[in-house]
Structure formats: structure tokens, C-alpha cells
Design a protein around this motif. Sequence first.
Motif, PDB file in Angstrom:
ATOM      1  N   SER A  76       0.806  -1.211   0.000  1.00  0.00           N
ATOM      2  CA  SER A  76       0.000   0.000   0.000  1.00  0.00           C
ATOM      3  C   SER A  76       0.840   1.263   0.000  1.00  0.00           C
ATOM      4  CB  SER A  76      -0.913  -0.006   1.224  1.00  0.00           C
ATOM      5  OG  SER A  76      -0.127  -0.157   2.375  1.00  0.00           O
ATOM      6  N   PRO A  79      -0.898   3.800  -3.432  1.00  0.00           N
ATOM      7  CA  PRO A  79      -2.219   3.782  -4.052  1.00  0.00           C
ATOM      8  C   PRO A  79      -2.471   5.108  -4.756  1.00  0.00           C
ATOM      9  CG  PRO A  79      -2.401   4.001  -1.696  1.00  0.00           C
ATOM     10  CD  PRO A  79      -0.967   3.746  -1.985  1.00  0.00           C
ATOM     11  N   GLU A  81      -5.231   7.084  -5.493  1.00  0.00           N
ATOM     12  CA  GLU A  81      -6.216   8.148  -5.321  1.00  0.00           C
ATOM     13  C   GLU A  81      -6.822   8.151  -3.927  1.00  0.00           C
ATOM     14  OE1 GLU A  81      -9.704   5.420  -7.299  1.00  0.00           O
ATOM     15  OE2 GLU A  81      -9.519   7.510  -7.881  1.00  0.00           O
ATOM     16  N   PHE A  83     -10.471   9.131  -2.054  1.00  0.00           N
ATOM     17  CA  PHE A  83     -11.857   9.203  -2.516  1.00  0.00           C
ATOM     18  C   PHE A  83     -12.761   9.503  -1.328  1.00  0.00           C
ATOM     19  CE2 PHE A  83     -12.495   5.075  -0.689  1.00  0.00           C
ATOM     20  CZ  PHE A  83     -11.278   4.441  -0.879  1.00  0.00           C
ATOM     21  N   TRP A  85     -15.407   8.869   1.295  1.00  0.00           N
ATOM     22  CA  TRP A  85     -15.570   7.553   1.904  1.00  0.00           C
ATOM     23  C   TRP A  85     -16.655   7.491   2.967  1.00  0.00           C
ATOM     24  CZ3 TRP A  85     -14.497   7.314   7.126  1.00  0.00           C
ATOM     25  CH2 TRP A  85     -13.797   8.398   7.634  1.00  0.00           C
ATOM     26  N   THR A  86     -17.320   8.584   3.212  1.00  0.00           N
ATOM     27  CA  THR A  86     -18.451   8.464   4.138  1.00  0.00           C
ATOM     28  C   THR A  86     -19.697   8.081   3.374  1.00  0.00           C
ATOM     29  OG1 THR A  86     -19.080  10.766   3.909  1.00  0.00           O
ATOM     30  CG2 THR A  86     -17.473  10.260   5.606  1.00  0.00           C
ATOM     31  N   ARG A  87     -20.729   7.781   4.080  1.00  0.00           N
ATOM     32  CA  ARG A  87     -21.973   7.398   3.438  1.00  0.00           C
ATOM     33  C   ARG A  87     -22.731   8.609   2.911  1.00  0.00           C
ATOM     34  NH1 ARG A  87     -23.771   3.329   8.249  1.00  0.00           N
ATOM     35  NH2 ARG A  87     -22.431   1.588   7.680  1.00  0.00           N
ATOM     36  N   GLU A  88     -22.251   9.781   3.302  1.00  0.00           N
ATOM     37  CA  GLU A  88     -22.999  10.973   2.916  1.00  0.00           C
ATOM     38  C   GLU A  88     -22.870  11.241   1.427  1.00  0.00           C
ATOM     39  OE1 GLU A  88     -21.040  13.138   6.346  1.00  0.00           O
ATOM     40  OE2 GLU A  88     -22.896  14.227   6.037  1.00  0.00           O
TER      41      GLU A  88
ATOM     42  N   ASN B   3     -22.769  16.516  11.326  1.00  0.00           N
ATOM     43  CA  ASN B   3     -22.382  15.342  10.555  1.00  0.00           C
ATOM     44  C   ASN B   3     -23.523  14.872   9.678  1.00  0.00           C
ATOM     45  OD1 ASN B   3     -24.155  14.056  12.262  1.00  0.00           O
ATOM     46  ND2 ASN B   3     -22.551  13.164  13.550  1.00  0.00           N
ATOM     47  N   GLY B   4     -24.576  15.626   9.617  1.00  0.00           N
ATOM     48  CA  GLY B   4     -25.681  15.297   8.725  1.00  0.00           C
ATOM     49  C   GLY B   4     -26.719  14.422   9.379  1.00  0.00           C
ATOM     50  N   THR B  13     -21.909   6.981  11.474  1.00  0.00           N
ATOM     51  CA  THR B  13     -22.086   7.475  10.106  1.00  0.00           C
ATOM     52  C   THR B  13     -20.908   7.132   9.211  1.00  0.00           C
ATOM     53  OG1 THR B  13     -21.017   9.599  10.454  1.00  0.00           O
ATOM     54  CG2 THR B  13     -23.342   9.446  11.067  1.00  0.00           C
ATOM     55  N   VAL B  14     -19.893   6.481   9.768  1.00  0.00           N
ATOM     56  CA  VAL B  14     -18.672   6.240   9.006  1.00  0.00           C
ATOM     57  C   VAL B  14     -18.667   4.829   8.438  1.00  0.00           C
ATOM     58  CG1 VAL B  14     -16.174   5.975   9.222  1.00  0.00           C
ATOM     59  CG2 VAL B  14     -17.314   7.915  10.266  1.00  0.00           C
ATOM     60  N   ASP B  15     -18.301   4.713   7.196  1.00  0.00           N
ATOM     61  CA  ASP B  15     -18.168   3.415   6.547  1.00  0.00           C
ATOM     62  C   ASP B  15     -16.803   2.832   6.939  1.00  0.00           C
ATOM     63  OD1 ASP B  15     -17.571   1.328   4.810  1.00  0.00           O
ATOM     64  OD2 ASP B  15     -18.762   2.192   3.191  1.00  0.00           O
ATOM     65  N   ALA B  18     -14.500   1.589   4.106  1.00  0.00           N
ATOM     66  CA  ALA B  18     -13.880   2.657   3.339  1.00  0.00           C
ATOM     67  C   ALA B  18     -12.763   3.318   4.125  1.00  0.00           C
ATOM     68  CB  ALA B  18     -14.917   3.700   2.930  1.00  0.00           C
ATOM     69  N   PHE B  19     -12.864   3.328   5.479  1.00  0.00           N
ATOM     70  CA  PHE B  19     -11.761   3.875   6.273  1.00  0.00           C
ATOM     71  C   PHE B  19     -10.499   3.059   6.030  1.00  0.00           C
ATOM     72  CE2 PHE B  19      -9.137   3.856  10.089  1.00  0.00           C
ATOM     73  CZ  PHE B  19      -8.876   5.198  10.212  1.00  0.00           C
ATOM     74  N   GLU B  21      -9.705   1.441   3.372  1.00  0.00           N
ATOM     75  CA  GLU B  21      -9.172   1.792   2.066  1.00  0.00           C
ATOM     76  C   GLU B  21      -8.496   3.155   2.110  1.00  0.00           C
ATOM     77  OE1 GLU B  21     -12.464   1.394  -0.539  1.00  0.00           O
ATOM     78  OE2 GLU B  21     -12.733  -0.728  -0.091  1.00  0.00           O
ATOM     79  N   ARG B  22      -9.075   4.051   2.921  1.00  0.00           N
ATOM     80  CA  ARG B  22      -8.475   5.373   3.004  1.00  0.00           C
ATOM     81  C   ARG B  22      -7.116   5.310   3.695  1.00  0.00           C
ATOM     82  NH1 ARG B  22      -8.666  10.633   2.673  1.00  0.00           N
ATOM     83  NH2 ARG B  22      -7.466  11.722   4.230  1.00  0.00           N
ATOM     84  N   THR B  24      -5.068   2.998   3.438  1.00  0.00           N
ATOM     85  CA  THR B  24      -4.154   2.574   2.398  1.00  0.00           C
ATOM     86  C   THR B  24      -3.709   3.778   1.580  1.00  0.00           C
ATOM     87  OG1 THR B  24      -5.329   0.482   2.282  1.00  0.00           O
ATOM     88  CG2 THR B  24      -3.893   1.038   0.437  1.00  0.00           C
ATOM     89  N   LEU B 309     -12.202  14.154   4.981  1.00  0.00           N
ATOM     90  CA  LEU B 309     -12.677  13.394   6.148  1.00  0.00           C
ATOM     91  C   LEU B 309     -14.115  13.783   6.478  1.00  0.00           C
ATOM     92  CD1 LEU B 309      -9.485  13.752   8.382  1.00  0.00           C
ATOM     93  CD2 LEU B 309     -10.010  12.006   6.677  1.00  0.00           C
ATOM     94  N   PRO B 310     -14.763  13.032   7.326  1.00  0.00           N
ATOM     95  CA  PRO B 310     -16.124  13.431   7.735  1.00  0.00           C
ATOM     96  C   PRO B 310     -16.096  14.818   8.374  1.00  0.00           C
ATOM     97  CG  PRO B 310     -15.595  11.239   8.561  1.00  0.00           C
ATOM     98  CD  PRO B 310     -14.327  11.808   8.023  1.00  0.00           C
ATOM     99  N   PRO B 311     -17.183  15.551   8.294  1.00  0.00           N
ATOM    100  CA  PRO B 311     -17.218  16.864   8.938  1.00  0.00           C
ATOM    101  C   PRO B 311     -16.929  16.739  10.434  1.00  0.00           C
ATOM    102  CG  PRO B 311     -19.156  16.523   7.569  1.00  0.00           C
ATOM    103  CD  PRO B 311     -18.442  15.214   7.627  1.00  0.00           C
ATOM    104  N   PRO B 522     -12.873   5.004  13.821  1.00  0.00           N
ATOM    105  CA  PRO B 522     -12.393   6.187  13.122  1.00  0.00           C
ATOM    106  C   PRO B 522     -13.306   7.390  13.345  1.00  0.00           C
ATOM    107  CG  PRO B 522     -12.360   4.274  11.672  1.00  0.00           C
ATOM    108  CD  PRO B 522     -13.033   3.848  12.929  1.00  0.00           C
ATOM    109  N   TYR B 523     -12.693   8.494  13.738  1.00  0.00           N
ATOM    110  CA  TYR B 523     -13.386   9.776  13.909  1.00  0.00           C
ATOM    111  C   TYR B 523     -14.461   9.720  14.985  1.00  0.00           C
ATOM    112  CZ  TYR B 523     -10.697   9.969   9.786  1.00  0.00           C
ATOM    113  OH  TYR B 523      -9.627   9.850   8.932  1.00  0.00           O
TER     114      TYR B 523
END
Lengths: 88, 574
Positions: A76, A79, A81, A83, A85-88, B3-4, B13-15, B18-19, B21-22, B24, B309-311, B522-523
Motif C-alpha cells: 500500500s 495507491p 487516489e 476518494f 468515503w463516508t456514506r454521505e 455530521n448530517g 455514520t462512518v463506513d 472505506a476507512f 481503504e483510506r 491505504t 474526512l467526515p465533517p 475512526p473519527y
Amino acid sequence: MTHSVQEAETPTDEELDAHILARLDLLGVDLSVLPEDDADAPADRRRILRSARQFLRSTPGAIADFEFDPAGPPPSMYPSEQFAWTRE
Amino acid sequence: MSNGLPGLPTDATVDRRAFLERMTALTATAALTPVALVSSRPGPAAAGDTPALRSELPKAGMIQATEPADLTVVEAAQLIRERDLSAEELVQSCLDRIDRWDGDYRAFNLVLDEEALASARRTAAAPGGARTPLAGVPLAIKDNFYTAGVPTTANSYLFEDFVPAFDATAWARLRDAGAILLGKTQMGPLATTAATTPDGERTTVNAWSPFDDDVSPGGSSSGTATSVAARMAACGTGTQTGGSITNPSNAQGLTGIKPTMGRVSLQGILPLTYTRDHVGPLARDARDAALMLQIMAGPDAADPRSLGLPPVPDYVAATEPPRGSRELRWPTRIGVWPGYLDDPTPPPARDREQQQGDRVGSTPPRAERGQEAFARRQVEVEARREMLTTLEAMGAELIEIDEPSHWSTLTGWPFNNVRLPERSEIFLEHLRRDVRGFGVSLSPWINGLLLPGAEYVRGQRARLVLLKSILDDVFSRCDVVVQTAPFPFDMVGLPLIAFPIGFEAASTAGPRPIGALFGGLPYAEDRLLALAAGYQRATDWHRRQPAEPDSFERPPSGRRRSRIDAMDVMELAE
């Protein structure tokens, strides 16, 4: 087949010191400016080399010994990019 | 601010996938991004990001303090806003304590007395009064934060003459919120080890045991910790690569939060690593920590790790109880680690016998230290039990958690050492110029040069395995988890909070605070702050103050301070 560091023939202190000093010499890092052995100095060659030998005997081999799940993460370092990554 | 999803903590609210992957992606971003050293220029601070205070603050009549320096940040800011206290009175109160006691504590390496008083007078003269959240509040800033026009030495020979031209983003935001720079604090050289001079003489002592060098003040942010615990500053900042915020917080009865990687910009912080450095507050309670973090957090164009990042949620609101209740703000499942509540094993019988014999002599025996450690551990476990019982009574659910797979291996020392090549690379020019510039802390920099690239990359892969196991195996079952050491969550950039949960019985050296450490998703700083604030509504450990140095028997004058040894540094390195 794994090759544990414990199974390897352990290098001697002299061999490790030669390795350490050669590596540092290639990088242009000079330990000779330190006193050879001075307990009152913040650092001396004896203690720095001793710490480096302990590091080499404990760390690289242990990391190399760890076996990844074949489905584990790819390297790693680079990588491409970021992107959202939240659900919002 | 939002945070919506009003009413939910950020971790809801955090995936999580995806954290991962982030994380990485961050490894690459960090590797590609030049980190600021002395020649770097600042990016623009995020002007206007300072959030408004939405939460209810204490009324002046509810505040109890014997002198202004005893006030928390939230209390002091409120009194200054209402003109019941002047910023000058508050700053002078802190300066008086510094003048009287810092010769014993040695928490500061630079005190800006005249400048701080001048800033306080400007606060009073500001049009419309002091309306910013931290107007007139004096802070202690760790000496690895760039402070424009003020020396920033990181207690290192390498930076002994360094005067930055700009402020670190985190400090700039606090300053813009009205905070006053009281001084720069002692630290481990380049943020390694306990606070020492560059050549290894211990400087800062634990405010609770000012004359016992054997009582650790914590890690490299211990100057800040001692200044806050000893009421010489209202609050302060620290950095954490390996426990340097949470360890001194626990050692000195403070509330410290190490946020998630990227939550607070690292621009203008003298770096130790690209992947593990974090910035956060050391405070007297969770509300102060929340207010400080509220101001410090948020995106900064100069640090890509802080972007996307998330708000930032409302941390101060997170410390408030649900309306009409004293329970935790959110239902929270607490993961309890194996062994966390286990009674300690008594020292071997032969050690006890040896101890009896040793008492005839005059040398403090090793066995006695073992017995003391056993007794301390007993008290600590009991404090942990009471803490969890308190939280359970406030609505928390306790969940037994098993160690994730490969936990002991991936959190062990070899994988912890994967951070070392990063510091060696950052300081390579200095290493090539003259290794003596690193003083007593040279070893980890040399050792970092000796880890081959293959193992470094492998270590970075292993971090992702560790993070995945924490997210999947631990946080699938709980919302927060107790921790006994900061390193695992430091390694993967997850948030930690430290807060006091009791004290060991008083001895001649003074009572020693006992602390708890919790990790979150995370967060999830808001969840962690809510937990600590809820606990602090039910307890008063965080309000305890250390006795002043005159309450202790002073050692003979001329006592020589102890030193750390170059060989100790690898074990102490952070």
C-alpha cells in the motif's frame, strides 16, 4: 517454506558491526565523531552499535517471519487516489 | 459542524470498510508529501473554521476556584466573556504559579510572560469584548509546534536556534480563537522519551510527585502535562506518535485525547513520522479537551491527511448529558480486553523472603520494587472495576472481547519499529551532517536506517491487517474498547482518550493518579469524549489537584537530576 530468523545462523557482533558501519558509510552517516566508550557522553559508539545490533537481531527477521493471508492487503505504498468515503 | 445525522455519534455514520481503504491511500499520500521542516512555508489556516460554542456553559455562580489559575478552560472563557474575570488576572495568576513553582516542576523551557500579559491586555481592549471561544485563555504549547517569532527547539540541538516564521496550523487556530501563548513546554528531544535536555538530563517531574524522579511524568508531552496539572496553564497541546499525549495524561490525572489520523493538521509540527504523528490537547477534563479539539480539528489544505474526512462534529455538545438525564449521551457498548480486570500475580515467595532480609540493609531491593508494583497493580485493577461499574450504571453495556488474530505479533515491538525509517528519512540530512546533533536520542534514528525497504513495506501491509482485525473482530461487537497501552491504536491511527479513574494511596512521594485508556472507531472522538464526560459527571477524580511542592520534603539542595541513557532510548522511544 518459511525460514525463521531463529533458524538462521546468528551473525556475530563483529559481523553485525561491520554490516552496520558499512550501511551507514554508504549513506554518508559517520559514527566516528562519537566517543568510542564514554558513559558520561549523551551517546557513544559502543552503545549505539549495541542498540543497532539488538535492533537487527529482533526486528527485520520478526517482520519477515509474518505470513500474510493470501487474500491479504496488497502493498500500500503508492495507491493512486483518495476518494470520498463516508456514506454521505 | 453537523455530521448530517443530528443526535448520532460520528462512528454511526462512518463506513468502516472505506476507512480501511483510506488508510491505504494515506500511506501513499504521506510518502509523496514533503513534510515541513525549517524551510517550509505554511499553508493557509482554515479561517472561519472555528466553530461557535453551541453548548450550555456553566454560569459564573456555579464555578468554584480558589484562584484564577484553578479554572478550567470552559470556566475561564465563560467568566472572561461575562467580564467577571479579566484575561490579565488569569494570565497573571498562571505566571505567579510559574514563578513560584516551575523551578521545581521544570515544565516550561520558555515562558513568555511579558508577551502573554500584553496579549491579555489586548483581549480586554478588543472591540465588543472577548467573544471568541478561547479569548484570554493562556495555553502551554509543546515545543515542537511552530510558533511564529518564538523559538521552537523540540529540546534538540538540531533546532536550538530555530525561530519559525509561521504558526503551526493547530496553534494558529487556537490563537485565532483568542488563546494566549503562555510558553513552550519541555519535551523529549524531537518528541522521543520523557522530557530531557538534549543530552539526556531529565527536566520535567510529575506534578503529583515533584521530588521523586522515579515517578514518571509520562511521555514526551510531559512538560505540557505538568504545566496543566500544576495549574500553571489552563490547558495545553501535545503530540503523540507512541503514547505521548495519553501517557502523560494518565500519569498526571488529566484528560487527553489523541484524535484519529488527519483529524488535526500536522502542518507546522516538527515531524517524527508520516504515518503515526497526531496532535491533541491535554486538559483538566473532558469538556476542556472537547473545546480544544473543536478548535484544532478540521481540514487544512497544507496537510492532505486532513482532507476528505467526515465533517467535524460538535465535540462540546457531545460532552453534555441527554436532556433530563445524567446517563451517557449515547448508548455505548464497552469492549473489555482479556486480562483487563484480572488480579495481579503476587511476586514469588523467595522475593518476599528476600525483601524481609533486605530490610536490614539500606539499599532499596529489587524485590521491594516488585512488591510495590504488585500493590499498584491491585489498586489499578480495583479502580478499573469501579470505573466500569460506574459506566455500566450510566447505561453502558460491557462486552468481553477476544484479542483479534495476530494481535500480539502485530502490536509487538518489531512491528512497532516500522515507524523508525520514517524519522530517519525525515532527518537524513541532519544525520549525514553530524550525528551528535541528536544527543541522547540518536539510537532510534540510526536503527531506522537499518530496516530494509522490503521489511518496511511489509510492515505497512501488516498495519492494514491489524486495522482490519480491529475493525472486524473488535468493533463489530462494541463501540469503544479499553486499552492498556497506546501503541496498537497509534499504529493504525485510531482515536484514544485518557482520563483519571482513581489514585494510589498517598505516600511520601505523593499520591499517584490512575488512568483509563479507551480506543474508538475512526473519527469517534465525539463518542470517546461523551464517555469520559459522562464518567466525570459521576466522579470527581478529574477535579483533584496535586499538592504544591512546599507540601513535600525537599531533597538536599544541589541534588543532581537523573539522566536517561542512550541505551534506554529505544525502549522509551515514542
